[in-house]
Design a protein around this motif. Structure first.
Motif, mmCIF file in Angstrom:
data_model
loop_
_atom_site.group_PDB
_atom_site.id
_atom_site.type_symbol
_atom_site.label_atom_id
_atom_site.label_comp_id
_atom_site.label_asym_id
_atom_site.label_seq_id
_atom_site.Cartn_x
_atom_site.Cartn_y
_atom_site.Cartn_z
ATOM 1 N N MET A 106 -45.353 43.652 -60.201
ATOM 2 C CA MET A 106 -46.318 44.416 -59.513
ATOM 3 C C MET A 106 -45.618 45.275 -58.259
ATOM 4 S SD MET A 106 -49.192 44.381 -60.834
ATOM 5 C CE MET A 106 -49.485 43.414 -62.566
ATOM 6 N N GLU A 107 -44.669 44.660 -57.715
ATOM 7 C CA GLU A 107 -44.116 45.380 -56.584
ATOM 8 C C GLU A 107 -43.259 46.415 -57.052
ATOM 9 O OE1 GLU A 107 -42.286 41.966 -54.172
ATOM 10 O OE2 GLU A 107 -44.336 41.567 -53.493
ATOM 11 N N THR A 108 -42.411 46.166 -58.073
ATOM 12 C CA THR A 108 -41.839 47.284 -58.749
ATOM 13 C C THR A 108 -42.450 48.386 -59.247
ATOM 14 O OG1 THR A 108 -40.240 45.397 -59.497
ATOM 15 C CG2 THR A 108 -39.922 47.571 -60.518
ATOM 16 N N LEU A 109 -43.595 48.105 -59.954
ATOM 17 C CA LEU A 109 -44.584 49.011 -60.327
ATOM 18 C C LEU A 109 -45.077 50.033 -59.362
ATOM 19 C CD1 LEU A 109 -46.818 47.361 -62.871
ATOM 20 C CD2 LEU A 109 -44.885 48.786 -63.249
ATOM 21 N N LYS A 110 -45.276 49.336 -57.993
ATOM 22 C CA LYS A 110 -45.801 50.003 -56.763
ATOM 23 C C LYS A 110 -44.720 50.944 -56.575
ATOM 24 C CE LYS A 110 -48.374 49.263 -52.567
ATOM 25 N NZ LYS A 110 -48.925 48.422 -51.864
ATOM 26 N N LEU A 111 -43.532 50.372 -56.177
ATOM 27 C CA LEU A 111 -42.467 51.386 -55.737
ATOM 28 C C LEU A 111 -42.141 52.545 -56.705
ATOM 29 C CD1 LEU A 111 -39.946 51.290 -53.840
ATOM 30 C CD2 LEU A 111 -38.642 50.061 -55.603
ATOM 31 N N LEU A 112 -42.086 52.161 -58.085
ATOM 32 C CA LEU A 112 -42.183 53.471 -59.135
ATOM 33 C C LEU A 112 -43.185 54.473 -58.900
ATOM 34 C CD1 LEU A 112 -41.217 51.142 -62.049
ATOM 35 C CD2 LEU A 112 -39.730 52.928 -61.341
ATOM 36 N N SER A 113 -44.430 54.107 -58.390
ATOM 37 C CA SER A 113 -45.301 54.836 -58.374
ATOM 38 C C SER A 113 -44.977 55.843 -57.098
ATOM 39 C CB SER A 113 -46.826 54.322 -58.277
ATOM 40 O OG SER A 113 -47.162 53.892 -57.192
ATOM 41 N N GLN A 114 -44.545 55.125 -55.986
ATOM 42 C CA GLN A 114 -44.292 55.857 -54.946
ATOM 43 C C GLN A 114 -43.181 56.919 -55.089
ATOM 44 O OE1 GLN A 114 -43.464 52.226 -52.418
ATOM 45 N NE2 GLN A 114 -45.729 52.278 -51.725
ATOM 46 N N GLN A 115 -42.368 56.413 -56.028
ATOM 47 C CA GLN A 115 -41.189 57.503 -56.521
ATOM 48 C C GLN A 115 -41.713 58.764 -57.354
ATOM 49 O OE1 GLN A 115 -38.352 54.715 -58.152
ATOM 50 N NE2 GLN A 115 -37.604 54.028 -56.017
ATOM 51 N N GLY A 116 -42.979 58.826 -57.565
ATOM 52 C CA GLY A 116 -43.742 59.725 -58.436
ATOM 53 C C GLY A 116 -44.028 59.409 -59.891
ATOM 54 N N LEU A 117 -43.835 58.049 -60.445
ATOM 55 C CA LEU A 117 -44.315 57.954 -61.494
ATOM 56 C C LEU A 117 -45.988 57.475 -61.609
ATOM 57 C CD1 LEU A 117 -43.685 56.991 -64.575
ATOM 58 C CD2 LEU A 117 -43.359 54.421 -63.704
ATOM 59 N N ALA A 118 -46.967 58.135 -62.460
ATOM 60 C CA ALA A 118 -48.098 57.890 -62.677
ATOM 61 C C ALA A 118 -48.205 56.555 -63.767
ATOM 62 C CB ALA A 118 -48.836 59.063 -63.141
#
Ligand SMILES: Nc1ncnc2c1ncn2[C@@H]1O[C@H](COP(=O)(O)OP(=O)(O)OP(=O)(O)O)[C@@H](O)[C@H]1O
Ligand SMILES: [Mg+2]
Length: 234
Positions: free
Chosen positions: A175-187
């Protein structure tokens, strides 16, 4: 990025999705929660082009997905990590990752760069690189399934119940990785039965019940909503 407009899907005469509408912008993290049979998986499969739309429309970057074949949609950036992970058990972790980059026309250097990026997200995969995908733990397989999707440099990543059967610590890491990826612009569209978990990490959430959206809003607000349990559990 993704626009779902009054989407209705019938399967064997059953109305599985009934008038679903929402928007997903760049870098947005949307959770889709709901009880068994609410239509969550069908929603992801429909956005991926795997289930035919009865009425309504789904747009990716303002183009109707009915005009795009599923593999083209994946290549243009809509990636679906299915429930159950679908790792190829006899292939090594490395070869499973390469499958994610198949048909993208990447050079060897570009592939190696992509693989290295996955090690940054999931360092354990580097240690497991040459062993068979089937001998990884459940958590490692889930990380591999996500990494394989990320090999295609998606714009939209959809995940179907990634927490299923995994230890809480591994789930948190994912979940933390997904959150980071979304902060980097991934929807991201995250389908989860573990509503509290999904609401804790996502920004927006929608609750599906018998194919209809019964609640939509900021995840934090939904987390504190007294209606959520009634809507979600019944
Ligand atoms: N291929 C199919 N054939 C028949 N019925 C289907 C099919 N796919 C989905 N359904 C029905 O549509 C409804 C929604 O299914 P779906 O798998 O989308 O729900 P879900 O919210 O993902 O459930 P779960 O939490 O159990 O994964 C269910 O009643 C299911 O039986
Ligand atoms: Mg499902």
């Amino acid at each position: 990025m993704i626009k779902v407009k009054n989407l209705c899907v019938q399967i064997s005469e059953k109305q599985v999705l009934d008038g679903v509408s929402f928007h997903l912008k760049t870098g947005e993290f949307l959770a889709v929660i709901g009880a068994n049979g609410a239509g969550k998986t069908t929603l992801l499969r429909t956005i991926s082009g795997l289930v035919p739309i009865s009425t309504g429309e789904v747009f990716f970057q303002d183009v109707s997905i009915s005009q795009i074949k599923p593999f083209e949609l994946a290549r243009s950036g809509v990636i679906h990590v299915p429930q159950g992970r679908q790792i190829i058990p006899n292939l090594s972790v490395y070869d499973n990752l390469l499958i994610g980059a198949l048909n993208l026309g990447l050079s060897t250097d570009q592939i190696e760069t992509q693989v290295s990026m996955q090690f940054e997200h999931f360092p354990i995969l580097k240690e497991r690189l040459s062993i068979a995908g089937g001998s990884l733990s459940g958590g490692e397989q889930q990380m591999l399934a996500i990494a394989r999707g990320l090999m295609m440099s998606p714009k939209v990543l959809m995940l179907d119940e990634p927490s299923l059967g995994l230890a809480p610590q591994i789930v948190l890491k994912i979940m933390e990785t997904l959150k980071l990826l979304s902060q980097q612009g991934l929807a991201i569209i995250l389908v989860e039965q573990v509503a509290m978990l999904a609401l804790e990490f996502s920004q927006q959430a929608l609750v599906l019940k018998q194919g209809q959206i019964v609640s939509f809003g900021e995840s934090k607000k939904l987390l504190n909503s007294p209606d959520l349990v009634a809507n979600y559990l019944s």
